[in-house]
Design an enzyme around this catalytic site. Structure first.
Site, PDB file in Angstrom:
ATOM      1  N   TYR A 109       6.546 -12.316  36.156  1.00  0.00           N
ATOM      2  CA  TYR A 109       6.661 -13.104  37.751  1.00  0.00           C
ATOM      3  C   TYR A 109       5.922 -12.036  38.135  1.00  0.00           C
ATOM      4  O   TYR A 109       5.323 -10.014  37.527  1.00  0.00           O
ATOM      5  CB  TYR A 109       7.642 -12.073  39.041  1.00  0.00           C
ATOM      6  CG  TYR A 109       7.428 -12.231  40.360  1.00  0.00           C
ATOM      7  CD1 TYR A 109       7.156 -13.499  40.785  1.00  0.00           C
ATOM      8  CD2 TYR A 109       6.443 -10.791  41.148  1.00  0.00           C
ATOM      9  CE1 TYR A 109       7.203 -13.226  42.781  1.00  0.00           C
ATOM     10  CE2 TYR A 109       6.145 -10.687  42.533  1.00  0.00           C
ATOM     11  CZ  TYR A 109       6.128 -12.784  43.016  1.00  0.00           C
ATOM     12  OH  TYR A 109       5.863 -12.202  44.449  1.00  0.00           O
ATOM     13  N   GLU A 197       0.724 -15.578  44.686  1.00  0.00           N
ATOM     14  CA  GLU A 197       1.948 -15.272  43.588  1.00  0.00           C
ATOM     15  C   GLU A 197       1.593 -16.780  42.964  1.00  0.00           C
ATOM     16  O   GLU A 197       1.880 -17.579  42.940  1.00  0.00           O
ATOM     17  CB  GLU A 197       2.983 -15.647  44.776  1.00  0.00           C
ATOM     18  CG  GLU A 197       4.365 -15.535  44.279  1.00  0.00           C
ATOM     19  CD  GLU A 197       5.590 -15.237  45.127  1.00  0.00           C
ATOM     20  OE1 GLU A 197       5.433 -17.042  45.494  1.00  0.00           O
ATOM     21  OE2 GLU A 197       6.641 -14.410  45.300  1.00  0.00           O
TER      22      GLU A 197
END
Ligand code: ADP
Ligand code: MG
Length: 287
Positions: A109, A197
Site C-alpha cells: 500500500y 492512493e
C-alpha cells in the site's frame, strides 16, 4: 473532484509510474476486441465506479479467454454494484476497464496525502496492500510508515529508500521503488492532488513493481489550471443537485435527512448541522 481508475492510470503512465496495459470499454463486444489487442490473457475486467471495495463486491473479475472477457463485461455493464463505499443504494456500472492480468507475488500500500497536522505532503506506506488502510490503522497501526515531505526540498532519494526498506523490498526492487515513489510525488505536485492512493502496489512474480489500482483526489480550487483533468469529470457519478449547485459555485452537499439548510459561512453551517443532530433531526443538505 474524483476520476475513474482507467483515467488515473492514464495520468500515472504519463508520469512514468508502471501500470498494466488496459482500455476502457462500454460494451461486451468492444471488451472482447480490446482483450485480443492487449495480448494473450489472462485479463481482468474491472467495474469503473467512483468507489473502492469493488473486488469484494464482484466488480473485479479474472477472464481466461476473450469470450469470457465479453461475457463478464456484458454482465457487469448496467449492474448495480454495492460495496462498503457505495452505500446500500450502490452505483450503476457504465464503463469497464479491461486490462492484462498480472502474477502477484506481494501486495503493498502506498499513498500521498496532505497532512493538515504538519501542513506537509506525506507519504504513507504499508506492507498490508489490498486491505482498507482504515482497518490497518485501527488494528495494526505499527504496520503503517509515514514520511513527511519538505516542500522546498521535495521527496528525497533517502526518504524513498527508507520507505522501500520498511516495505521489505530488497535488491533491484529498492531502486524500482525509489523511481515509483519519486514519480508518484511528481504526479501529486504537478496535478495539484489532495490524495493519490495506490492500493495495491504489487511486486510481480517477474520482480517488477506495478500500480494495480489508483485513486486520485484533486484540489477543486486548482482545477482551472488542469483543463484535461477537469474534462475527466463523470457526471453519472455525481448527485444531480450537487452538479446544479457547482454550476453556481455553491458548496452544496446532499445528505439523507429532511431539514433543508441554507447557511451563510461553512463554520456556521457545520454548527447548524450539529445543533439539528443534537435535537434529534437530520439535515437534508449542507449549503
Ligand atoms: P478495489 O480496491 O476496488 O477492490 P482493486 O483494483 O484494488 O479494486 O482490485 C482488487 C484486487 O484484485 C487487487 O487487490 C488485486 O489482488 C486484484 N487485481 C486487480 N487488478 C488486477 C490485475 N490487473 N491483475 C491481477 N490481479 C488484479
Ligand atoms: Mg484497491
Amino acid at each position: 473532484m474524483n476520476i475513474h481508475e482507467y483515467q488515473a492510470k492514464a495520468i500515472l503512465r504519463k508520469f512514468g509510474v508502471p501500470v498494466p496495459d488496459g482500455h476502457v470499454c462500454y460494451n461486451g463486444a468492444s471488451a472482447r476486441e480490446w482483450a485480443k489487442r492487449l495480448g494473450e490473457g489472462p485479463w481482468v475486467v474491472k467495474a469503473q465506479i467512483h468507489a473502492g471495495g469493488r473486488g469484494k463486491g464482484g466488480g473485479v473479475k479474472l477472464a481466461r479467454t476473450s469470450s469470457e472477457v465479453q461475457m463478464i463485461a456484458r454482465d457487469m455493464l448496467g449492474m448495480t454494484l454495492r460495496t462498503h463505499q457505495t452505500g446500500p443504494e450502490g452505483k450503476v456500472v457504465h464503463r469497464v476497464l479491461v486490462e492484462n492480468g498480472c502474477n502477484i507475488a506481494n501486495e503493498l500500500y502506498v499513498s500521498l496525502l496532505v497532512d493538515r497536522g504538519t501542513s506537509r505532503v506525506t507519504v504513507m506506506a504499508s506492507t498490508e496492500g489490498g486491505m482498507d488502510i482504515e482497518e490497518v490503522a485501527a488494528n495494526t497501526p505499527e504496520k503503517i510508515v509515514t514520511e513527511a515531505v519538505d516542500p522546498l526540498v521535495g521527496l528525497t532519494q533517502f526518504q524513498c529508500r527508507k520507505i522501500a526498506f520498511s516495505l521489505g523490498l530488497k535488491g533491484k526492487l529498492t531502486g524500482k521503488a525509489v523511481k515509483v515513489l519519486t514519480n508518484l510525488y511528481a504526479t501529486f505536485i504537478a496535478c495539484d492532488c489532495s490524495l493519490l492512493e495506490i492500493n495495491p502496489l504489487v511486486v510481480t512474480a517477474e520482480g517488477d513493481l506495478l500500480a494495480l489500482d489508483a485513486k486520485f483526489g484533486f484540489d477543486d480550487n486548482a482545477l482551472f489550471r488542469h483543463l484535461q483533468i477537469g474534462d475527466m469529470r463523470d457526471f453519472d457519478e455525481e448527485d444531480p443537485n450537487e452538479i446544479e449547485a457547482s454550476h453556481h459555485d455553491l458548496s452544496y452537499i446532499s445528505l439523507n435527512g429532511n431539514i433543508g439548510c441554507l447557511v451563510n459561512g461553512a463554520g456556521l453551517a457545520m454548527a447548524t448541522m450539529d445543533i439539528i443532530k443534537h435535537y434529534g433531526g437530520d439535515p437534508a443538505n449542507f449549503l
